[in-house]
Motif scaffolding. Sequence first.
Motif, PDB file in Angstrom:
ATOM      1  N   GLY A 123      33.149  37.650  48.918  1.00  0.00           N
ATOM      2  CA  GLY A 123      33.736  38.263  50.099  1.00  0.00           C
ATOM      3  C   GLY A 123      32.807  39.369  50.571  1.00  0.00           C
ATOM      4  N   SER A 137      31.054  43.006  43.039  1.00  0.00           N
ATOM      5  CA  SER A 137      31.229  44.457  42.837  1.00  0.00           C
ATOM      6  C   SER A 137      29.879  45.159  42.957  1.00  0.00           C
ATOM      7  CB  SER A 137      31.923  44.757  41.505  1.00  0.00           C
ATOM      8  OG  SER A 137      33.321  44.555  41.620  1.00  0.00           O
ATOM      9  N   ARG A 172      37.925  43.373  37.859  1.00  0.00           N
ATOM     10  CA  ARG A 172      38.294  44.761  37.569  1.00  0.00           C
ATOM     11  C   ARG A 172      38.730  44.860  36.113  1.00  0.00           C
ATOM     12  NH1 ARG A 172      41.007  44.925  42.903  1.00  0.00           N
ATOM     13  NH2 ARG A 172      39.320  44.420  44.355  1.00  0.00           N
ATOM     14  N   GLY A 207      37.448  37.902  44.801  1.00  0.00           N
ATOM     15  CA  GLY A 207      38.696  38.658  44.653  1.00  0.00           C
ATOM     16  C   GLY A 207      39.039  39.392  45.937  1.00  0.00           C
ATOM     17  N   ASP A 266      33.484  38.528  40.348  1.00  0.00           N
ATOM     18  CA  ASP A 266      33.583  39.913  39.873  1.00  0.00           C
ATOM     19  C   ASP A 266      35.006  40.185  39.417  1.00  0.00           C
ATOM     20  OD1 ASP A 266      34.608  40.108  42.609  1.00  0.00           O
ATOM     21  OD2 ASP A 266      34.504  42.279  42.315  1.00  0.00           O
TER      22      ASP A 266
HETATM   23  O1  LIG Z   1      36.560  44.737  45.538  1.00  0.00           O
HETATM   24  C1  LIG Z   1      36.444  43.639  46.001  1.00  0.00           C
HETATM   25  O2  LIG Z   1      36.249  43.500  47.334  1.00  0.00           O
HETATM   26  C2  LIG Z   1      35.593  42.386  47.922  1.00  0.00           C
HETATM   27  C3  LIG Z   1      36.107  42.298  49.348  1.00  0.00           C
HETATM   28  O3  LIG Z   1      37.511  42.187  49.282  1.00  0.00           O
HETATM   29  P1  LIG Z   1      38.474  42.117  50.534  1.00  0.00           P
HETATM   30  O4  LIG Z   1      39.777  42.704  50.054  1.00  0.00           O
HETATM   31  O5  LIG Z   1      37.865  42.954  51.614  1.00  0.00           O
HETATM   32  O6  LIG Z   1      38.616  40.691  50.897  1.00  0.00           O
HETATM   33  C4  LIG Z   1      35.830  41.124  47.126  1.00  0.00           C
HETATM   34  O7  LIG Z   1      35.015  40.098  47.615  1.00  0.00           O
HETATM   35  C5  LIG Z   1      35.582  41.384  45.647  1.00  0.00           C
HETATM   36  O8  LIG Z   1      35.750  40.189  44.895  1.00  0.00           O
HETATM   37  C6  LIG Z   1      36.580  42.404  45.191  1.00  0.00           C
HETATM   38  O9  LIG Z   1      36.536  42.676  43.807  1.00  0.00           O
END
Ligand SMILES: O=C1O[C@H](COP(=O)(O)O)[C@@H](O)[C@H](O)[C@H]1O
Length: 238
Positions: free
Chosen positions: A142, A151, A77, A44, A75
Amino acid sequence: MRHENTPYGRLCIGSLPELYTRLVDHFETTAGSSGDAFTVGLTGGSTPKAFYEWAVASKALSDVVRRHAVWSVSDERMVPLSDSESNFGTADRQWLTPMGVAPERKFPWPVMVDPHSAAAAFQMRWQERFGSERAFDLCLLGMGDDGHTASIFPGSPLLIVDSGDYFAPVDVPGKGWRLSITPDGLAACGKIVVMVTGAAKAERLKAVLEGPEGVYPVQLLSRFSEKVEWLVDELAMA
Ligand SMILES: O=C1O[C@H](COP(=O)(O)O)[C@@H](O)[C@H](O)[C@H]1O
């Protein structure tokens, strides 16, 4: 593209189209080696959105992948799928639906119940359908600016609790409840691909790859580095 080996997996460094093409190759390879159905946990946040746009514009998903993959997220939200913060909802609106993926091949987390029930229900339904050997055949991740992945944030109880569950609820300070794959879940994935792009990630990525181990959650990937590939653009490697 150039490649480097690190304690956290193999780095593939290239332009965005090169990285996206490589990611599509992973879908094709997993499709070819996983029989009738193969499972994908998408990531995400903001990073995959540019991939979704590119993938739709280039019609990058083959019929085999479209017909055999089952899609979820690594993950999530606790918001409705229609919310722009929903990881699965975003993937669905921006990529899965435009690519013609059938509803029965979509497996969102059940976010409309409390987080503990949601994680337990997801794990139960997932294992009923795909067995308990595997979490995802292909898990995309990510890396957040603070070094979190999925998460699993810095200081997360998921880094120390070893329940054996593949999926868990987690209360993230300042962000509220989330649902996440766990370190045990990551250990039970077939292949893990981490996408990190953009200059904003460069400083943290350097600290993760070159600094001491055990500081950032994403460094837990050293436990199974042989199945981890990082797709990193030149800006993030700078
Ligand atoms: O909260 C989250 O952040 C990570 C990193 O996201 P990014 O916006 O820096 O690309 C993400 O991999 C994760 O799935 C997401 O829920």
